[in-house]
Every structure is written in C-alpha cells, then in structure tokens.
Design an enzyme around this catalytic site. Structure first.
Site, short mmCIF file in Angstrom:
data_model
loop_
_atom_site.label_atom_id
_atom_site.label_comp_id
_atom_site.label_asym_id
_atom_site.label_seq_id
_atom_site.Cartn_x
_atom_site.Cartn_y
_atom_site.Cartn_z
N ASP A 282 36.31 40.13 39.07
CA ASP A 282 37.33 39.11 39.31
C ASP A 282 36.91 38.23 40.49
O ASP A 282 36.13 38.65 41.34
CB ASP A 282 38.67 39.77 39.66
CG ASP A 282 39.20 40.60 38.51
OD1 ASP A 282 38.81 40.34 37.36
OD2 ASP A 282 40.01 41.52 38.78
N1 URA Z 1 38.71 46.02 37.77
C1 URA Z 1 39.45 44.99 38.26
O1 URA Z 1 40.65 45.06 38.29
N2 URA Z 1 38.79 43.94 38.72
C2 URA Z 1 37.45 43.82 38.76
O2 URA Z 1 36.92 42.82 39.23
C3 URA Z 1 36.70 44.90 38.24
C4 URA Z 1 37.36 45.98 37.75
#
Ligand code: URA
Length: 239
Positions: free
Chosen positions: A109
């Site tokens: 993310d």
């Molecule tokens: N899980 C999440 O919530 N975000 C990420 O970036 C990776 C795994």
C-alpha cells in the site's frame, strides 16, 4: 554468458535509461555507437548481446538481460509503473540500475514501507507472485491496541475478513518488548490484507513494514527509498 542476437538500437535503448529506440538510431547515425571497435551507423544492424562490446559516446554499455532490485519502499509511493497522482516506486530507481520494462513484483500500500522487488524478468516475477508458490511474506506491525493471545488461533484457522474473503492460515509472532507490535507471516497477498485482518479483530494497524519475502530479508543497511541490485540467485531464494 549466452549471447542473444538483437538490433543495436534495441540493445542501446534497453540498457540505457531514458534512451528511446529513436534516440538510439540517432546516436548511431551520428557515429557515436561503436561495436567491437567499429562505428555502427545503422541502428538496424544486428549484434550479439552479451558477447559483443558496445560503447556509446565512448562509454561501455554492458549487457544485462534482466535486472533485480531490492527497494526499501518509503510511505507516499505507489507500487505501480504509472499513477496520475502519486509518485511510483520506479522513480526511486537510480539511473544506473534502471532498465526498460521494470515493474514492482508485488504490491505494498501507499502508506506501507519495506521490501519491494523490482524487475523486468516477467517469468521470475510470475513464479514469485503465483498463489501456488505459497511464498511467505513477513510484516512488522504496529497496532493501536495491544495484541491478544486469541489472535494466534484466529490467524491460524484462516480468518474471514470484510467482504467475505477467507484468508489462508497465517502466523503471528508477538514481540515481548512492546505488546502493540508483532510480526505477521502471510502466504498470500490480498488487498489490504494485514489491515483487514486486524480490523476484523477490532484493532487497527498504525504502521506496517514488509521485512522479508521467502528467505530474502530486507537489507538492514538499506535506508528508506534506497535500492540495491540483487543477483538472480538472491531472488531465487524467494522461491
Ligand atoms: N497488507 C496490507 O494491509 N497492506 C500492505 O501493504 C501489505 C499487506
């Protein structure tokens, strides 16, 4: 190295950041491309990549078919090759490591930090990302509220998270020094998975960092935003 026959303009544009095929042809026409000691004026000319010596404006252009890069992703960057609004992880790749066709093999993310592999080797990326490969990813997590013992069982049994997605069994490891932190080990990568798993347990992720993929650890000397070139055999550790 096994050589590969290709046009000299393709060779140059694939190995030099910011040089298009058109630019490469123009460099040839200007007499700035030398192959094995002879000027090559025609970009269509074929060379043996990996065997022939190519120089452009007097600089040697060594051949690398694929590049593998470890990035310590900072917050604020998106894991894609294009984004209208936010900077992408490709913008963090230094020119000497850049090659056409680079992409992030897997997503974090925008507000998640840590280990991202960038490559232009589609086959290896596919193997790495395939759900069948069950490559384990390790995340360091900071939470709003303390972890609870019941999380271990919840993770193990394969949680159903919002939207009805059912997770594969996962592991959580507590960090004794701080009860609002833990490590999570996942063998899949659903959208916002770690955040949604803790959300289901009425807790919130306040900081998330990926620290390991397969047997490949994020290099602890790598500052946020820095890249490190990996060898194919390092990346194979992931599998
Ligand atoms: N899980 C999440 O919530 N975000 C990420 O970036 C990776 C795994």
């Amino acid at each position: 190295m096994k050589s590969e026959i290709m046009r000299v303009d393709k060779y140059i544009s694939s190995q030099l950041n910011g040089v298009s095929r058109k630019d490469a042809k123009a460099l040839c026409r200007k007499g700035e491309v030398v192959v094995n000691g002879s000027v090559v004026k025609n970009g269509d000319e074929k060379i043996a990549a990996g065997k022939d010596t190519v120089t452009v404006q007097g600089e040697n252009v060594a051949y690398k078919k694929y590049v593998y890069i470890m990035l310590n992703k900072p917050q604020g960057y998106v894991c894609s090759t294009k984004d209208g609004k936010s900077p992408t992880v490709l913008e963090l790749v230094p020119p000497e490591l850049y090659q056409n066709g680079l992409f992030p093999a897997g997503r974090l993310d925008k507000d998640t930090e840590g280990l991202v592999i960038l490559t232009n080797d589609g086959e290896l990326a596919h193997k790495m990302l395939s759900p069948k490969s069950h490559v384990e990813k390790k995340y360091y997590v900071e939470l709003e509220y303390p972890v609870q013992d019941c999380y271990i069982k919840e993770f193990e049994k394969g949680m159903e998270i919002d939207g009805g997605d059912v997770c594969l069994p996962a592991r959580i490891e507590f960090i004794p020094e701080n009860d609002k932190t833990c490590y999570v080990y996942l063998k899949q990568g659903m959208y916002h998975q770690v955040k949604r798993m803790f959300g289901k347990l009425s807790n919130n992720v306040v900081y998330l960092k990926r620290v390991k993929i397969g047997d490949l650890d994020l290099n602890s000397n790598l500052e946020l935003g820095q890249c490190l070139e990996l060898l194919h055999k390092d990346v194979e550790k992931i599998l």
